[in-house]
Design an enzyme around this catalytic site. Sequence first.
Site, mmCIF file in Angstrom:
data_model
loop_
_atom_site.group_PDB
_atom_site.id
_atom_site.type_symbol
_atom_site.label_atom_id
_atom_site.label_comp_id
_atom_site.label_asym_id
_atom_site.label_seq_id
_atom_site.Cartn_x
_atom_site.Cartn_y
_atom_site.Cartn_z
ATOM 1 C CG HIS A 1 -4.020 -2.122 -1.338
ATOM 2 N ND1 HIS A 1 -5.151 -2.912 -1.423
ATOM 3 C CD2 HIS A 1 -4.281 -1.210 -0.366
ATOM 4 C CE1 HIS A 1 -6.042 -2.508 -0.538
ATOM 5 N NE2 HIS A 1 -5.541 -1.465 0.118
ATOM 6 C CG ASP B 1 -5.117 2.212 0.727
ATOM 7 O OD1 ASP B 1 -5.980 1.328 0.860
ATOM 8 O OD2 ASP B 1 -3.917 2.046 1.017
ATOM 9 C CG MET C 1 -8.812 6.741 2.103
ATOM 10 S SD MET C 1 -7.977 6.955 3.679
ATOM 11 C CE MET C 1 -6.927 5.507 3.694
ATOM 12 C CG MET D 1 -11.330 2.576 2.241
ATOM 13 S SD MET D 1 -9.800 2.761 3.157
ATOM 14 C CE MET D 1 -8.636 2.844 1.804
ATOM 15 C CG HIS E 1 -9.106 -0.442 0.096
ATOM 16 N ND1 HIS E 1 -8.447 -0.483 1.310
ATOM 17 C CD2 HIS E 1 -10.424 -0.632 0.383
ATOM 18 C CE1 HIS E 1 -9.334 -0.683 2.274
ATOM 19 N NE2 HIS E 1 -10.534 -0.764 1.739
ATOM 20 C CB SER F 1 -0.876 0.002 1.259
ATOM 21 O OG SER F 1 -1.308 1.322 1.517
ATOM 22 C CG MET G 1 -11.076 -3.348 5.726
ATOM 23 S SD MET G 1 -9.579 -2.909 4.828
ATOM 24 C CE MET G 1 -8.798 -1.727 5.935
ATOM 25 C CG ASP H 1 -5.655 -2.994 3.600
ATOM 26 O OD1 ASP H 1 -4.543 -2.622 3.998
ATOM 27 O OD2 ASP H 1 -6.449 -2.249 2.975
HETATM 28 O O1 LIG Z 1 -6.715 0.672 3.650
HETATM 29 C C1 LIG Z 1 -5.857 0.927 4.438
HETATM 30 C C2 LIG Z 1 -6.101 1.810 5.596
HETATM 31 O O2 LIG Z 1 -7.403 2.238 5.554
HETATM 32 C C3 LIG Z 1 -4.544 0.236 4.253
HETATM 33 O O3 LIG Z 1 -4.330 -0.141 2.931
HETATM 34 C C4 LIG Z 1 -3.341 0.789 4.928
HETATM 35 O O4 LIG Z 1 -2.848 1.901 4.251
HETATM 36 C C5 LIG Z 1 -2.251 -0.247 5.060
HETATM 37 O O5 LIG Z 1 -1.149 0.281 5.720
HETATM 38 P P1 LIG Z 1 -0.460 -0.455 6.965
HETATM 39 O O6 LIG Z 1 -1.538 -0.635 8.018
HETATM 40 O O7 LIG Z 1 0.021 -1.770 6.443
HETATM 41 O O8 LIG Z 1 0.607 0.471 7.368
HETATM 42 FE FE LIG Z 2 -6.272 -0.452 1.873
#
Ligand SMILES: O=C(CO)[C@@H](O)[C@H](O)COP(=O)(O)O
Ligand SMILES: [Fe+2]
Length: 228
Positions: A35, A37, A39, A72, A70, A10, A141, A175
Amino acid sequence: MSYSAKIGPSILSSDLACLGSECVRMMECGADYLHLDVMDGHFVPNITFGHPMVECLRKCVGPDPFFDMHMMVSRPEQWVAPMAAAGASQYTFHLEATTNAGNLIKEIRQSGMKVGLAIKPGTTVEELAPWASQIDMALVMTVEPGFGGQKFMEDMMPKVSWLRSQFPSLDIEVDGGVGPSTIHKCAEAGANMIVSGNAVVSSDDPRSVIAMLRTAVSEAIQKRSLDR
Ligand SMILES: O=C(CO)[C@@H](O)[C@H](O)COP(=O)(O)O
Ligand SMILES: [Fe+2]
């Protein structure tokens, strides 16, 4: 057993001013996929980026790397076409964000992307189960979505084990807080797609961390196949 171990860094935890070169760096270090993310500041209390950034990243890394989006976001329906046009490979939406998962799955497929379905820690795996035969990947998650660098929630592992027992060939992703100290729990439970942010991106040696995570998952897959 048709699934294999895949590691997807990520890039949320990387220097956001250098996302293109960070994506290239992760692929060079042996990542199986990326991956990404997304948001929206509404579904989660944080904002990252949208399809214009994905389009730039696709140009930067070329056609091959697999982009697992991903999403969100609230109203995930509205970004299917723009994300497909931007070069996304898989559209992973949250079950909690839609009232018509069936229709959304259909739209994602028609757009040419693979389908991922995510659940937050408070959502039961039984709520995801009715859709499992229609999706490519289930995402369990292991933190509350919104931020990188949070603590891994081990109490999510029964969800992964249950999904693996019910759907032996489904891709199952974890994740949140996953790294060398938590990977064995995920691998034993049956996860095969591993998202890792901080543990990979902030490491001095991301190549070794990615290799270690993949070995742990591959060994667990092999053990499961021998036990059958
Ligand atoms: O979707 C998410 C957080 O919402 C993840 O993808 C995190 O960004 C993963 O990062 P680490 O917890 O591995 O540092
Ligand atoms: Fe994620």
